[in-house]
Write an enzyme that holds these catalytic residues in place. Structure first.
Site, short mmCIF file in Angstrom:
data_model
loop_
_atom_site.label_atom_id
_atom_site.label_comp_id
_atom_site.label_asym_id
_atom_site.label_seq_id
_atom_site.Cartn_x
_atom_site.Cartn_y
_atom_site.Cartn_z
N HIS A 118 0.81 -1.21 0.00
CA HIS A 118 0.00 0.00 0.00
C HIS A 118 0.85 1.27 0.00
CE1 HIS A 118 -3.65 -2.28 1.90
NE2 HIS A 118 -3.37 -2.67 0.68
N PHE A 364 -0.98 -8.03 5.14
CA PHE A 364 0.36 -7.45 5.00
C PHE A 364 0.38 -6.12 4.24
CE2 PHE A 364 0.84 -12.20 4.28
CZ PHE A 364 0.80 -12.49 5.63
N CYS A 365 -0.66 -5.30 4.39
CA CYS A 365 -0.73 -4.02 3.70
C CYS A 365 -0.53 -4.18 2.20
CB CYS A 365 0.30 -3.03 4.26
SG CYS A 365 0.07 -2.64 6.00
N ALA A 366 -1.05 -5.29 1.67
CA ALA A 366 -0.98 -5.56 0.23
C ALA A 366 -2.26 -6.29 -0.16
CB ALA A 366 0.25 -6.38 -0.10
#
Length: 424
Positions: A118, A364-366
């Protein structure tokens, strides 16, 4: 290979007593190198204002801060004396990429794969952004970019933002090849090197990228510092990312009561406020330590640990390792997986409570990338309780001992053998 802090930390476990903690979430934050901590401790009594004072400690701190900038430039293969290149100290990779997004010329069209973290996916939302599909191989990534650039309107500046190594799969991206295609189509490139730079040499000249961004807390220097390094022109032309002391050369009040400001032309333009000199020095210390050991040795050691880890997981029924490019793709020490019958959160909690192993569970911020990967993994964690799909991530670095990897594999083996049942 390089001693890190925390190897003697003991934490309580469910069975009673304590056990040495195994830090296997280093893709999020890596432990500080002992050498970095010692360097910071030696400097701490001499701390002073940077660029702000005439006293001895202020002069010393200013010199050390600017030496740290030169050290980082050298680490990245950048000539620190080149006026067309800058090393800007930031708070993190996220801060660095938001700074560059702020500095983009009007009308810039940004190209980014949906597989990005992100931090390198979200800063471009206010620009003309082209989000590319997840590729299934490095060659496919290059072809997707080539087609997208060829189809896009030719007018205006262009920028590609791409990761060097995935924070989810650990897979290396074909940065040099993507950069060659981007430049052929008149686009610049910023490399998100947050996951790459702790594991591999990042030479800006060899890769050809225009900017590189990374964080100290993933580079064994967790003191809230990051870097944006590369071309100076867009940064020099932009209004300061933050307005304040240090960013300005001259401020005058106009007769009409307004203010006229002349901004700095150097990296200080985007470093308003009192700089994080300790963070910059710690980051530079980590750069020196890794360069002294040599990335060939670092990569060889991590390949050994990675092979040990992947062999152990491959032997376990119901364990699916996530990958975009396939099992033979080159990667750093980051592996994400799902286990049939287990929610990732419960698995991570069990690893911590019973074996004193710290890993990461989630997206995982993805988020777009995980949905692509987990959509291709039927029977994954989404079957447990109807929640959103997620995964477990294990990651390691230069200070990880063999025992931590072996303990992790053994713990997952035992947990796989006692699947928790219907509610996961």
């Amino acid at each position: 290979m390089l001693p890190v802090l925390g190897t003697d930390v003991r934490v309580p476990v469910a069975a009673g007593g304590e056990r040495a903690y195994a830090a296997l979430d280093q893709a999020a934050s890596a432990p500080a190198l002992v050498r970095v901590w010692e360097d910071v401790a030696a400097y701490a009594p001499y701390y002073g204002s940077v660029h702000r004072g005439a006293g001895h400690l202020s002069r010393l701190s200013t010199e050390l801060f600017e030496q740290s900038r030169a050290t980082v430039a050298d680490f990245l293969g950048i000539d620190s004396a080149d006026p067309d290149r800058q090393v800007v100290f930031t708070r993190s990779t996220t801060d660095s990429l938001n700074l560059l997004a702020h500095a983009l010329p009007a009308g810039t069209r940004v190209f980014v794969f949906e597989t990005e973290h992100h931090a390198s996916l979200l800063p471009w939302r206010d620009h003309h952004t082209v989000v590319l599909d997840a590729p299934d191989s490095p060659a496919h990534a290059v072809a997707l970019l080539d087609r997208a650039l060829a189809k896009a309107p030719a007018e205006g500046p262009r920028l590609l933002c791409v990761t060097g190594a995935s924070n989810v799969t650990g897979e290396l991206w074909p940065v040099a090849e993507l950069t060659e295609v981007a430049h052929r189509h008149g686009a610049r490139v910023v490399l998100d090197a947050a996951q790459l730079v702790p594991h591999h040499r990042v030479d800006v000249g060899r890769l050809g990228v225009d900017w590189v961004a990374f964080s100290g807390h993933k580079l064994y220097a967790p003191f809230g510092a990051g870097v944006l390094a590369g071309r100076a022109d867009w940064l020099r032309a932009a209004e300061p990312y933050l307005a304040g002391g240090g960013a300005s050369r001259r401020v005058e009040r106009r007769p009409d009561g307004g203010l006229d400001v002349r901004w700095q032309e150097s990296a200080a333009r985007h470093e308003a406020g009192s700089p994080n000199v300790i963070g910059a020095y710690a980051l530079a210390s980590a750069c020196r330590a890794l360069a002294d050991v040599g990335f060939d040795r670092i990569a060889a050691r991590e390949r050994t640990l990675l092979a040990r880890l992947r062999r152990g997981l491959a032997d376990l029924p119901g364990v699916r390792v996530l990958s975009l490019f396939g099992p033979d793709a080159e990667r750093v020490g980051v592996v994400s997986f799902v286990v049939d019958g287990w929610s990732s959160a419960r698995l991570a909690e069990a690893l911590s409570a019973e074996w004193a192993i710290g890993v990461r569970a989630g997206l995982f911020c993805a988020h777009p990338l995980l949905r692509v990967l987990l959509g291709a993994a039927p029977g994954g964690t989404g079957e447990c309780g109807g929640g959103e799909l997620d995964a477990v991530r294990v990651s390691f670095g230069v200070g990880t001992p063999d025992e931590h990897v072996d303990r992790f594999v053994g713990a997952v083996r035992e947990l796989v053998g006692r699947r928790p049942g219907g509610d996961c």
